[in-house]
Design an enzyme around this catalytic site. Structure first.
Site, short mmCIF file in Angstrom:
data_model
loop_
_atom_site.label_atom_id
_atom_site.label_comp_id
_atom_site.label_asym_id
_atom_site.label_seq_id
_atom_site.Cartn_x
_atom_site.Cartn_y
_atom_site.Cartn_z
CE LYS A 193 89.27 118.54 -37.11
NZ LYS A 193 88.03 117.97 -37.73
CD GLU A 269 90.55 108.70 -25.45
OE1 GLU A 269 90.93 107.59 -25.90
OE2 GLU A 269 89.45 109.20 -25.71
CB CYS A 303 88.80 104.77 -27.61
SG CYS A 303 88.03 105.74 -26.29
CD GLU A 400 90.68 101.82 -31.75
OE1 GLU A 400 90.07 102.13 -30.71
OE2 GLU A 400 91.46 102.59 -32.34
#
Length: 500
Positions: A193, A269, A303, A400
């Protein structure tokens, strides 16, 4: 029939026309979703619709799994020699190289990255990753284990079967390559996906994979939303492994769904809040350049972004002066302009999220040193932003942000900086800048991060593993380590002389 995406690029950096089916890719064919619905793909530079792509559902995931299982049992897996798998992956690489400019333009169009960055960075990185794992395809092997003369004992590394993969919007083509290459090289079949925000390069590469000669069902791509297609993949009883790249919040949901279904193998991840530690003896000119790339590359939507910049007090003032000048010089604007470095954020949702963090920083007492505002009047552009006068409890220091927002923090004590750097729930990446090789290595070894750069930031190689400590993920992608994610180890005992 699925929508045909047609677009003519007439820009200073790329001119060309593309036209291809934008359907789901299931069993070697491009098809509509089971419900016949579509998803609008927007251009983040102006917020306008680029095209519509077919929307997948739970039923479409089932169909993709059916096709993947059939391929695994007949034309792929242990029925297809590694040498052939490697040749097909190499053929895909050749086709991607032929279409490199087109892929770069598509990536820039729906992700908002600067074309210069996608052409010089993303596309070559994706090609290099697939080429690397093509070389591994005929080298997947077990070992003979010495036990006793009466026994012959060995291991086999066998493909898992049908694997599910879910990739993010911030590096669509690279993440597509990182996921499919080791999975296909080791003999698995794939149901993937892509993000509904950035599906174009994944769909286009499926066309190239079909042209390369991959058997139907080996690679299946189902575009859809996370709560439908993503959940269907994570919880599917006939998918035996799932790999996900994205936020830690969604990673938890993927892991929960995997556990509640068939306890499928999981690789995650996830997020990061990476420290960039700059000591007094660092080469300032080089350090400023790398620090800018570390936080502002890809609009800060990375990231591994070096969003916590720790600078030792002896060079703090001079670093801040130069870093400010460098950051102020960043060209923000049209991804297809020749001098653009920073494009728009991916969506209105992400734009609002980042601006919310900027407001939070101001309310909690941090000082905006640079930026902090919208750039332009259309699209989702944000000025490169630097905060000063922060404390460890502020959200902009702890969480983040995934945008062009960094904090610069002065430090004095060499020992305490490791504690500060490790004071985070994340552990994806970190960097150290110093001319002292002993300090560099000692500090790198103390940092709780899956990847540490010394006197550079953000560089990578397909042969080097990537992944995080703590809440930044589980498992490793890239390099030989990635093969572990996609194989089962079988031990075989052969009786050569044991009698009952």
């Amino acid at each position: 029939m699925p929508t045909v995406f047609t677009h003519e690029f007439n820009t200073p950096v790329y001119k060309g026309k593309v036209s291809f089916d934008a359907g789901l890719f299931i069993d070697g064919q491009f098809v509509d979703g089971s419900d016949g619905t579509t998803i609008d793909v927007l251009n983040p530079a102006d917020g306008k619709v680029i095209t519509s792509v077919s929307e997948g559902t739970q039923r479409d995931v089932d169909l993709a799994v059916d096709a993947a299982e059939k391929a695994f049992e007949t034309t792929w897996g242990l029925n297809c020699p590694g040498s052939k798998r490697g040749r097909l992956l190499s053929k895909l690489v050749s086709l991607m190289e032929e279409h490199a400019d087109e892929l770069a333009a598509l990536e820039a169009l729906d992700s908002g990255k600067a074309f210069n960055a996608t052409r010089s960075g993303d596309v070559p990185a994706a090609i290099a990753s697939i080429r690397y794992f093509a070389g591994w395809a005929d080298k997947i092997s077990g070992r003979v284990i010495e036990t006793a003369e009466e026994k012959f004992t060995y291991t086999r590394h066998e493909p898992i079967g049908v694997v599910g993969q879910i990739i993010p919007w911030n590096a669509p083509l690279v993440m597509f390559a990182w996921k499919i290459a080791p999975a296909l090289a080791t003999g698995n079949t794939v149901v993937l996906k892509p993000s509904e925000l950035t599906p174009l390069t994944a769909i286009r590469v499926c066309h190239l994979a079909k042209e390369a000669g991959f058997p139907p069902g080996v690679l299946n791509v189902v575009t859809g939303y996370g709560n439908t297609v993503g959940n269907a993949i994570s919880s599917h009883m006939r998918i035996h492994k799932v790999a996900f790249t994205g936020s830690s919040l969604v990673g938890r949901k993927v892991m929960e769904a995997a556990a509640k279904s068939n306890l499928k193998n999981v690789t995650l991840e996830l997020g990061g809040k990476s420290p960039n530690i700059i000591f007094n003896d660092a080469d300032l000119e080089q350090t400023v350049h790398w620090a800018m790339l570390g936080i502002f590359s890809n609009q800060g939507q990375s990231c591994i972004a070096g969003s916590r910049i720790f600078v030792q007090e002896g060079i703090y003032d001079e670093f801040l002066k130069r870093f400010t000048e460098k950051s102020r010089s960043i060209k923000v604007g049209d991804p297809f302009a020749p001098d653009t470095f920073q494009g728009p954020q991916i969506s209105k949702t992400q734009y609002d999220r980042i601006m919310g963090y900027i407001e939070s920083g101001k309310k909690e007492g941090a000082r905006i040193h640079l930026g902090g505002e919208r750039h332009g009047s259309e699209g989702y552009f944000i000025q490169p932003t630097i905060f000063l006068d922060t404390n460890p409890d502020m959200r902009i220091v702890k969480e983040e942000i995934f945008g062009p927002v960094g904090v610069v923090i002065k430090f004095r004590d060499e020992e305490d900086i490791v504690r500060q750097a490790n004071d985070t729930v994340y552990g994806l990446a970190a960097a150290v800048f110093t001319k002292d090789v002993n300090r560099a290595i000692t500090t790198a070894h103390k940092l709780k991060a899956g990847k540490v750069w010394v006197n550079c930031y953000g560089i990578g190689d397909p042969s080097v593993p990537f992944g995080g400590y703590k809440q930044s993920g589980i498992g490793r992608e890239m390099g030989e380590y990635a093969l572990i994610n996609y194989t089962e180890v079988k031990a075989v005992y052969v009786n050569l002389g044991l009698n009952m």
